[in-house]
Design a protein around this motif. Structure first.
Motif: not given
Length: 349
Positions: A312-313, A348
């Motif tokens: 997740v970023t 994501a």
């Protein structure tokens, strides 16, 4: 006064001060109110609560203090002034001898009275005699003491008259040096003019504190400026008008120095601001570089990981560097194969 420190309690008024008062010196002691002029004058006279080492005195000294008071309110004005030379006692002894001679009975008593009278008369003449009495009367008149006042007791006079009596007494004494604190207080214009002439003719030393600038301008040939901020006494061996010129030039010089110092401080402050900004930029850049290095190290570790991974970023570059198999785009929840297209925020994998 040589290398003297003048202290009042814990306060240092003057530090390492040296000066000499010679016959013919007429010194104006000046400084702002509260600078310590009266304290210094009292100390020179050996009076007051201030302490100082390194002061030596030679010859007789007359001191007119601001709060000067007659010793005995019962004595007459004439006797108080004459007492400066001991003439009051001589006059009383001489008058008593005259009365004893006039009332003597018999040859033996007359001889004793005559001997006493001769001794008293000799003492009277040795101290100046009738000429001294006339001089005392002239001094008294000069400071504004009218003839009817001379036979009154000092205690019957008001404050201004009492101070005139003390001034007349000190001037009549013919001291080697005079220390006068505001001598023109309670004097009228004629008396001030007379005092100027007297001080100009005074052959001994003189130190005067006065708010009467006319008196200073007319009489002093040296000026001592007391500066408590620097615990210093500035000595000007010049008359009053030259001192004023020097003082104005000195004040202008100090004003220029203060302005230059303020400008320098402003420049230094600006330079300091720029330096702090440059340092902050350099630190921020260094931190960003460190974070980039740590990110590359993390991505290399992720790329080498053999198992399954979900990341997740918000960093699109990280997603692209990861080369994921599939992506899940939120909040729509759409799942798709990775196509290499750049994603928006919220991506994501």
């Amino acid at each position: 006064m040589r290398g003297a420190d003048l202290r009042v309690g814990a306060r240092t008024l003057l530090s390492d001060v040296s000066f000499h008062i010679a016959p013919g010196d007429r010194i104006g002691l000046v400084g702002r109110n509260g600078a310590g002029k009266t304290t210094l004058l009292n100390t020179l006279a050996g009076a007051g609560a201030a302490s100082a080492a390194g002061i030596s005195r030679t010859g007789s000294l007359g001191h007119l203090a601001q709060d000067s008071r007659a010793a005995d309110p019962a004595v007459t004005v004439t006797d108080r002034i004459l007492s400066a030379r001991g003439l009051d006692r001589c006059v009383r002894t001489l008058r008593a001898a005259e009365q004893a001679l006039a009332s003597a009975g018999g040859p033996a008593a007359e001889r004793r009275a005559m001997a006493a009278y001769a001794h008293a008369e000799a003492d009277f003449h040795a101290r100046g005699g009738y000429a001294a009495e006339a001089e005392a009367a002239r001094v008294a008149a000069g400071v504004g003491l009218a003839a009817p006042v001379m036979d009154r007791p000092v205690g019957a006079l008001y404050g201004g008259q009492k101070r005139r009596v003390e001034l007349a007494r000190i001037l009549f004494a013919d001291h080697d040096a005079l220390l006068l604190d505001e001598p023109t207080n309670h004097l009228d214009a004629d008396s001030v003019a007379w005092l100027r002439g007297f001080l100009l003719s005074h052959r001994g030393g003189l130190v005067v504190v006065s708010h009467d600038l006319g008196l200073l301008a007319a009489t002093v040939n040296r000026v001592f400026h007391l500066d408590p901020a620097r615990t210093a006494l500035d000595v000007h061996n010049t008359p009053w008008d030259v001192y004023l010129t020097q003082r104005d030039a000195e004040e202008r010089r100090r004003a220029r120095e203060r302005a230059a110092a303020e400008r320098k401080a402003s420049v230094l402050h600006s330079q300091a601001d720029r330096t702090r900004a440059n340092v902050a930029i350099a630190v921020a850049a260094k931190n960003m570089a460190r974070r980039a290095d740590r990110m590359l190290e993390a991505l290399a570790a992720v790329d080498a990981y053999p198992g399954a991974m979900v990341m997740v970023t918000h960093d699109e570059g990280a997603v692209e560097a990861l080369r994921p198999d599939r992506v899940l785009v939120l909040p729509e929840g759409t799942e798709d194969l990775w196509s290499g297209e750049r994603l928006g925020l919220g991506a994501a994998v």
